[in-house]
Design an enzyme around this catalytic site. Structure first.
Site, PDB file in Angstrom:
ATOM      1  N   GLY A  29       0.826  -1.208   0.000  1.00 26.70           N
ATOM      2  CA  GLY A  29       0.000   0.000   0.000  1.00 26.70           C
ATOM      3  C   GLY A  29       0.861   1.259   0.000  1.00 26.70           C
ATOM      4  N   GLY A  82       0.135  -1.268   6.635  1.00 22.64           N
ATOM      5  CA  GLY A  82      -0.907  -0.259   6.797  1.00 22.64           C
ATOM      6  C   GLY A  82      -2.253  -0.906   7.049  1.00 22.64           C
ATOM      7  N   ASP A  84      -6.802  -0.177   6.153  1.00 24.18           N
ATOM      8  CA  ASP A  84      -7.859   0.684   5.606  1.00 24.18           C
ATOM      9  C   ASP A  84      -8.711   1.261   6.723  1.00 24.18           C
ATOM     10  OD1 ASP A  84      -7.288   0.241   2.766  1.00 24.18           O
ATOM     11  OD2 ASP A  84      -7.734  -1.832   3.283  1.00 24.18           O
ATOM     12  N   LYS A  94      -8.345  -4.672   6.135  1.00 25.77           N
ATOM     13  CA  LYS A  94      -7.254  -4.521   5.188  1.00 25.77           C
ATOM     14  C   LYS A  94      -7.670  -5.137   3.848  1.00 25.77           C
ATOM     15  CE  LYS A  94      -3.132  -5.500   6.419  1.00 25.77           C
ATOM     16  NZ  LYS A  94      -2.767  -4.372   5.560  1.00 25.77           N
ATOM     17  N   GLU A 103      -0.816 -10.723   3.179  1.00 25.52           N
ATOM     18  CA  GLU A 103      -0.621  -9.896   4.386  1.00 25.52           C
ATOM     19  C   GLU A 103      -0.976 -10.707   5.632  1.00 25.52           C
ATOM     20  OE1 GLU A 103      -1.493  -5.525   2.368  1.00 25.52           O
ATOM     21  OE2 GLU A 103      -3.117  -6.547   3.385  1.00 25.52           O
ATOM     22  N   LYS A 121      -7.598   6.769   9.499  1.00 30.44           N
ATOM     23  CA  LYS A 121      -7.919   5.332   9.486  1.00 30.44           C
ATOM     24  C   LYS A 121      -8.477   4.824  10.811  1.00 30.44           C
ATOM     25  CE  LYS A 121      -6.066   4.777   5.320  1.00 30.44           C
ATOM     26  NZ  LYS A 121      -4.900   3.988   5.019  1.00 30.44           N
TER      27      LYS A 121
HETATM   28  C1  5RP Z   1      -3.469  -3.595   0.943  1.00 29.53           C
HETATM   29  C2  5RP Z   1      -3.695  -3.136   2.331  1.00 29.53           C
HETATM   30  C3  5RP Z   1      -3.158  -1.822   2.725  1.00 29.53           C
HETATM   31  O1  5RP Z   1      -2.438  -1.947   3.902  1.00 29.53           O
HETATM   32  C4  5RP Z   1      -4.297  -0.887   2.946  1.00 29.53           C
HETATM   33  O2  5RP Z   1      -5.097  -0.859   1.773  1.00 29.53           O
HETATM   34  C5  5RP Z   1      -3.824   0.519   3.274  1.00 29.53           C
HETATM   35  O3  5RP Z   1      -3.249   1.109   2.154  1.00 29.53           O
HETATM   36  P1  5RP Z   1      -2.774   2.605   2.129  1.00 29.53           P
HETATM   37  O4  5RP Z   1      -1.557   2.687   3.006  1.00 29.53           O
HETATM   38  O5  5RP Z   1      -2.478   2.872   0.676  1.00 29.53           O
HETATM   39  O6  5RP Z   1      -3.902   3.466   2.640  1.00 29.53           O
HETATM   40  O7  5RP Z   1      -4.313  -3.790   3.131  1.00 29.53           O
HETATM   41  O8  5RP Z   1      -4.053  -4.833   0.679  1.00 29.53           O
END
Ligand code: 5RP
Length: 222
Positions: A29, A82, A84, A94, A103, A121
């Site tokens: 991400g 990271g 979501d 996520k 992940e 978040k």
């Molecule tokens: C990808 C993920 C990422 O960790 C999540 O989408 C967060 O991404 P970003 O740092 O771009 O906000 O789970 O599968």
């Protein structure tokens, strides 16, 4: 501070948790991309990395960081990734980038999961962000029907295949009052590879980027 500046801030802060002479787990991400770029600055002090996506692996390699196959790794002291959405228990949604299965596998192996996020978040209740569910292609319709029965509104992520060759259903409308329970329930639907609830193995530490700086949050009750 912009959102990107907050992401950069937490990415740099995460370096403090990287264990010297060890392999570090790296998620995926945009926030993790900042972490990978920061990691390049201390690459001589780590053995290498395992990556949760092909994109992260490519970025690590471009920086000259050795990428290991997870099967070749006995111990993983730290995993940085990271989210979501994250709540006060450090349960997460996520998979916005579609790398949820890899992940979750790396998170399962890691001793410590450090979640890095900008302040947007952190939520009181998970579920505004549509929950990603990775499915075996031939099970797409079956899983969709099962998600409907659970009160969800699944939508196929258009033009997208995971690094594992599967599809993703983004599911809105689920009531997520008991994340560990729902995580297990969804994983029990035949054809589901995994779902984006990370509650049975939550993060151990959250580094949250706020205007005032980085706030370190431990799970409530931990
Ligand atoms: C990808 C993920 C990422 O960790 C999540 O989408 C967060 O991404 P970003 O740092 O771009 O906000 O789970 O599968």
């Amino acid at each position: 501070m912009t959102q990107d500046e907050l992401k950069q801030l937490v990415a740099r802060e995460a370096l403090k948790h990287v264990v010297e002479d060890a392999i570090v787990g790296v998620g995926s991400g945009s926030t993790v991309n900042f972490f990978i770029d920061a990691l390049a600055g201390i690459k001589g002090r780590i053995e290498g990395a395992v990556a949760a996506s092909e994109a992260s692996a490519e970025r690590l390699k471009k920086h000259g960081i050795r990428v290991f196959d997870l099967n070749a790794v006995d111990e993983l002291p730290v995993y940085v990734d990271g989210a979501d959405e994250v709540n006060e228990h450090l349960y997460m949604i996520k998979g916005g980038g579609g790398a949820l299965t890899r992940e979750k596998i790396i998170a399962a192996v890691a001793k410590t999961f450090v979640c890095i996020c900008d302040a947007s978040k952190l939520v009181p209740v998970l579920g505004k962000f549509p929950l990603p569910v990775e499915v075996i292609p031939m099970a797409r319709s079956h899983v969709g029907r099962e998600l409907l029965k659970l009160g969800g509104h699944p939508e196929l992520r258009q033009g997208f295949k995971t690094d594992n060759g599967n599809l993703v259903l983004d599911c809105r409308g689920l009531t997520i009052i008991d994340p560990p329970r729902l995580e297990a329930e969804l994983n029990n639907v035949t054809g589901v590879v995994t779902n984006g609830l990370f509650a049975r193995r939550p993060a151990d530490l959250l580094l949250l980027g706020e205007a005032a700086g980085v706030r370190t949050v431990k799970a409530r009750g931990a």
